[in-house]
Design a protein around this motif. Structure first.
Motif, PDB file in Angstrom:
ATOM      1  N   HIS A 162     -29.802   5.131  -0.085  1.00 35.94           N
ATOM      2  CA  HIS A 162     -30.208   3.731   0.017  1.00 35.94           C
ATOM      3  C   HIS A 162     -29.030   2.756  -0.098  1.00 35.94           C
ATOM      4  O   HIS A 162     -29.096   1.644   0.435  1.00 35.94           O
ATOM      5  N   ARG A 163     -27.972   3.148  -0.764  1.00 35.30           N
ATOM      6  CA  ARG A 163     -26.834   2.248  -0.997  1.00 35.30           C
ATOM      7  C   ARG A 163     -25.568   2.771  -0.317  1.00 35.30           C
ATOM      8  O   ARG A 163     -24.462   2.524  -0.775  1.00 35.30           O
ATOM      9  N   SER A 164     -25.724   3.492   0.784  1.00 36.35           N
ATOM     10  CA  SER A 164     -24.569   4.126   1.425  1.00 36.35           C
ATOM     11  C   SER A 164     -23.549   3.109   1.927  1.00 36.35           C
ATOM     12  O   SER A 164     -22.331   3.347   1.831  1.00 36.35           O
ATOM     13  N   ASP A 165     -24.009   1.969   2.443  1.00 35.17           N
ATOM     14  CA  ASP A 165     -23.060   0.958   2.933  1.00 35.17           C
ATOM     15  C   ASP A 165     -22.192   0.441   1.788  1.00 35.17           C
ATOM     16  O   ASP A 165     -20.986   0.202   1.961  1.00 35.17           O
ATOM     17  N   GLU A 166     -22.806   0.267   0.638  1.00 31.52           N
ATOM     18  CA  GLU A 166     -22.068  -0.204  -0.541  1.00 31.52           C
ATOM     19  C   GLU A 166     -21.000   0.804  -0.958  1.00 31.52           C
ATOM     20  O   GLU A 166     -19.866   0.439  -1.286  1.00 31.52           O
ATOM     21  N   PHE A 167     -21.361   2.084  -0.934  1.00 30.65           N
ATOM     22  CA  PHE A 167     -20.409   3.133  -1.306  1.00 30.65           C
ATOM     23  C   PHE A 167     -19.281   3.238  -0.285  1.00 30.65           C
ATOM     24  O   PHE A 167     -18.094   3.357  -0.648  1.00 30.65           O
ATOM     25  N   ILE A 168     -19.619   3.176   1.002  1.00 32.98           N
ATOM     26  CA  ILE A 168     -18.594   3.257   2.058  1.00 32.98           C
ATOM     27  C   ILE A 168     -17.600   2.114   1.914  1.00 32.98           C
ATOM     28  O   ILE A 168     -16.382   2.309   1.987  1.00 32.98           O
ATOM     29  N   ASP A 169     -18.103   0.916   1.675  1.00 40.13           N
ATOM     30  CA  ASP A 169     -17.207  -0.235   1.528  1.00 40.13           C
ATOM     31  C   ASP A 169     -16.270  -0.060   0.337  1.00 40.13           C
ATOM     32  O   ASP A 169     -15.092  -0.437   0.402  1.00 40.13           O
ATOM     33  N   ALA A 170     -16.769   0.497  -0.734  1.00 39.26           N
ATOM     34  CA  ALA A 170     -15.935   0.682  -1.921  1.00 39.26           C
ATOM     35  C   ALA A 170     -14.755   1.603  -1.631  1.00 39.26           C
ATOM     36  O   ALA A 170     -13.673   1.433  -2.201  1.00 39.26           O
ATOM     37  N   ILE A 171     -14.946   2.554  -0.735  1.00 41.20           N
ATOM     38  CA  ILE A 171     -13.869   3.481  -0.380  1.00 41.20           C
ATOM     39  C   ILE A 171     -12.951   2.862   0.664  1.00 41.20           C
ATOM     40  O   ILE A 171     -11.735   2.722   0.444  1.00 41.20           O
ATOM     41  N   VAL A 172     -13.494   2.492   1.810  1.00 46.18           N
ATOM     42  CA  VAL A 172     -12.641   2.116   2.944  1.00 46.18           C
ATOM     43  C   VAL A 172     -11.998   0.749   2.756  1.00 46.18           C
ATOM     44  O   VAL A 172     -11.003   0.433   3.424  1.00 46.18           O
ATOM     45  N   LYS A 173     -12.526  -0.088   1.847  1.00 47.83           N
ATOM     46  CA  LYS A 173     -11.911  -1.388   1.588  1.00 47.83           C
ATOM     47  C   LYS A 173     -11.011  -1.366   0.359  1.00 47.83           C
ATOM     48  O   LYS A 173     -10.500  -2.410  -0.059  1.00 47.83           O
ATOM     49  N   HIS A 174     -10.810  -0.193  -0.201  1.00 43.56           N
ATOM     50  CA  HIS A 174      -9.866  -0.064  -1.319  1.00 43.56           C
ATOM     51  C   HIS A 174      -8.455  -0.380  -0.808  1.00 43.56           C
ATOM     52  O   HIS A 174      -8.098  -0.005   0.315  1.00 43.56           O
ATOM     53  N   PRO A 175      -7.626  -1.075  -1.581  1.00 42.64           N
ATOM     54  CA  PRO A 175      -6.291  -1.465  -1.102  1.00 42.64           C
ATOM     55  C   PRO A 175      -5.415  -0.308  -0.649  1.00 42.64           C
ATOM     56  O   PRO A 175      -4.535  -0.497   0.194  1.00 42.64           O
ATOM     57  N   ASP A 176      -5.649   0.883  -1.190  1.00 41.73           N
ATOM     58  CA  ASP A 176      -4.795   2.033  -0.847  1.00 41.73           C
ATOM     59  C   ASP A 176      -5.372   2.904   0.257  1.00 41.73           C
ATOM     60  O   ASP A 176      -4.740   3.880   0.667  1.00 41.73           O
ATOM     61  N   TYR A 177      -6.595   2.586   0.742  1.00 39.77           N
ATOM     62  CA  TYR A 177      -7.238   3.498   1.694  1.00 39.77           C
ATOM     63  C   TYR A 177      -6.468   3.598   3.004  1.00 39.77           C
ATOM     64  O   TYR A 177      -6.305   4.691   3.550  1.00 39.77           O
ATOM     65  N   GLY A 178      -5.989   2.485   3.540  1.00 41.08           N
ATOM     66  CA  GLY A 178      -5.254   2.529   4.805  1.00 41.08           C
ATOM     67  C   GLY A 178      -4.014   3.381   4.705  1.00 41.08           C
ATOM     68  O   GLY A 178      -3.719   4.189   5.599  1.00 41.08           O
ATOM     69  N   ARG A 179      -3.262   3.228   3.605  1.00 45.49           N
ATOM     70  CA  ARG A 179      -2.047   4.031   3.432  1.00 45.49           C
ATOM     71  C   ARG A 179      -2.401   5.504   3.209  1.00 45.49           C
ATOM     72  O   ARG A 179      -1.707   6.400   3.686  1.00 45.49           O
ATOM     73  N   TYR A 180      -3.492   5.740   2.491  1.00 44.63           N
ATOM     74  CA  TYR A 180      -3.939   7.122   2.284  1.00 44.63           C
ATOM     75  C   TYR A 180      -4.244   7.803   3.617  1.00 44.63           C
ATOM     76  O   TYR A 180      -3.786   8.913   3.887  1.00 44.63           O
TER      77      TYR A 180
END
Length: 484
Positions: free
Chosen positions: A407-425
């Protein structure tokens, strides 16, 4: 119909004199795993690739694959794109993505003759042994699993793993070839583990002591007799396939797995791509653990030798310039291409390569890709920060974790992919995938030494002044220079 190179046998000393004879091509594919847990999607994809390549040329192929025409789910598949993004991220950062997206289905290969069993293959050879004519050519492609020899005294007696945990040993394969007429060409392309044992199929009974078989046989093998081969995977994304077949068939067809054109190798400048050139192209292109070889390599390993200062034979420690000067165009392409890939130059590059193959990493040192440490550090930081927001992620079976996947998958996805280090990871992960592992780089050095050794052994065979062996080698090289 096709004009082929060798067609008349001279049995005294067993070598092949060439006179043009027109014959037909036959194709046999043996593929699949030993049961459904070992029947990966890549084996199906390899077989379909070969079938498509032949179809584009108006040819057909007899295929024996896995359980044959049985409609049971015999194929192991991983397709991560069928898994929701939230689940993929949860596995990547808070668990493991091993076997994520795993399922089983029936293979999709059309027009399969039957299961890959010794009985079916024996019947095929029984039948075609009666119908093949002088000048015909048989190409056998094996994309399966393989087993090492179980006999320490016969290390080259490796085997092809077949369906229902049956197998065919090298000498049993040779016995099947013996049922075919002598005056034909047999070309084997084999990519199973420990496949190099089958390089000895060029000899009578698979035994070098009995000399070259009177039947014209050559082969191209993904790796040597005492090593596993790269490539078997349940992953369905063919763009990630880097095993031997990928490059060998691309070189001969001029297109890669995705249908994109490639520049076909023509190292000797004769306007065509031979089997030998496709083999060399694979050695240069495939970043794997494989150490490929062809029939002439095995023949030289058996019948030639290195000098030890007691004669005018060359040693296995000659300067690079000496080796390069006497190399044929294909060997030169390998020597120069591998040198560039390894950033080697100068006359001592072979000595450097030899030292690199003998080095051992420090105990506990990182043996993977260099980017692996950095991406792992970033992944752990992202996971820690997200877990601070949802401490329940300490166990992904907690109700909150399940809720974040549904039910909250969009919220979880945003927490990961919008993390400041995600792009560099993600950048580090992609970069690490492009880097050679320690083992892959070591194999590059081994391939360079293998190419140099082949040049030296070929020259030494000439210096041994044995006309029969020299003509046998030239016969093998001529056969390897054929094309699809």
């Amino acid at each position: 119909m096709r004009s082929i190179l060798p067609s008349v046998l001279l049995l005294a000393g067993t070598f092949w004199i060439t006179t043009p004879v027109v014959g037909k091509d036959l194709f046999l594919a043996i593929g699949g795993g030993y049961d459904r847990s070992g029947n990966q999607a890549s084996l199906e994809k390899n077989t379909l690739l070969f079938q498509r390549l032949l179809s584009e040329r108006g040819e057909s192929c007899d295929i024996f694959f896995a359980d044959g025409q049985d409609e049971a789910a015999d194929l192991q598949v991983i397709d991560r794109q069928t898994v929701p993004l939230a689940n993929r991220l949860m596995a990547e950062f808070f668990g493991s993505d091993d076997e994520l997206g795993l399922f089983y289905r029936n293979h999709l290969i059309p027009n399969v003759r039957g299961s890959a069993s010794p009985k079916n293959l024996q019947q095929w050879f029984d039948s075609h042994g009666k119908t093949m004519q002088p000048g015909d050519r048989l190409l056998i492609y094996v994309t399966a699993h393989g087993n090492p020899s179980s006999d320490r005294r016969r290390p080259h007696e490796t085997s092809i793993a077949l369906w229902d945990r049956e197998s065919i040993k090298m000498t049993e394969f040779v016995a099947m070839l013996d049922q075919l007429p002598q005056d034909i060409d047999v070309i084997a392309v084999m990519v199973q583990c420990y496949t190099g044992g089958f390089a000895r199929s060029i000899f009578t009974g698979g035994d070098p002591d009995k000399g070259l078989s009177p039947q014209r046989r050559i082969g191209f093998f993904a790796t040597v007799h005492d090593r596993p081969a790269a490539g078997c995977t349940p992953e369905v994304d063919e763009t990630n396939y880097v095993e031997y077949s990928t490059y060998f068939w691309a070189a001969l067809s001029g297109t890669d797995r995705s249908g994109q054109p490639i520049e076909r190798p023509d190292y000797d400048g004769d306007g065509k791509t031979s089997f030998a050139e496709a083999h060399a192209y694979t050695i240069l292109s495939a970043d794997t653990i494989d150490l490929p070889l062809r029939s002439s390599d095995e023949f030289l390993a058996v019948n030639s030798r290195f000098g030890r200062g007691e004669s005018d034979l060359l040693t296995d420690e000659e300067p690079y310039e000496v080796v390069l000067e006497i190399a044929d165009p294909i060997a030169k392409a390998l020597l120069e291409g591998l040198s560039r890939q390894l950033d080697l130059d100068g006359p001592d590059r072979l000595s450097v390569a030899r030292r690199e193959t003998q080095r051992r990493g420090r105990r506990g040192s990182w043996r993977g890709r260099q980017g692996g440490n950095e991406s792992g550090r970033l992944r752990r930081r992202i996971a820690r920060d997200v877990e601070q927001r949802w401490p329940e992620l300490a166990n992904t079976l907690n109700p909150t974790a399940i809720d974040l996947l549904t039910h909250r998958s969009d919220e979880f996805i945003d927490a990961i992919v919008k993390h400041p280090d995600y792009g560099r990871y993600r950048q580090q992960v992609d970069q690490a995938d492009k880097e050679l592992t320690t083992e892959q780089r070591k194999v590059k050095y081994e391939r360079l030494l293998q190419a140099a050794d082949g040049v030296v052994l070929r020259e030494n065979l000439r210096r041994l002044n044995d006309p029969t062996l020299a003509e046998q080698l030239e016969s093998l090289l001529r056969a390897e220079s054929q094309s699809l």
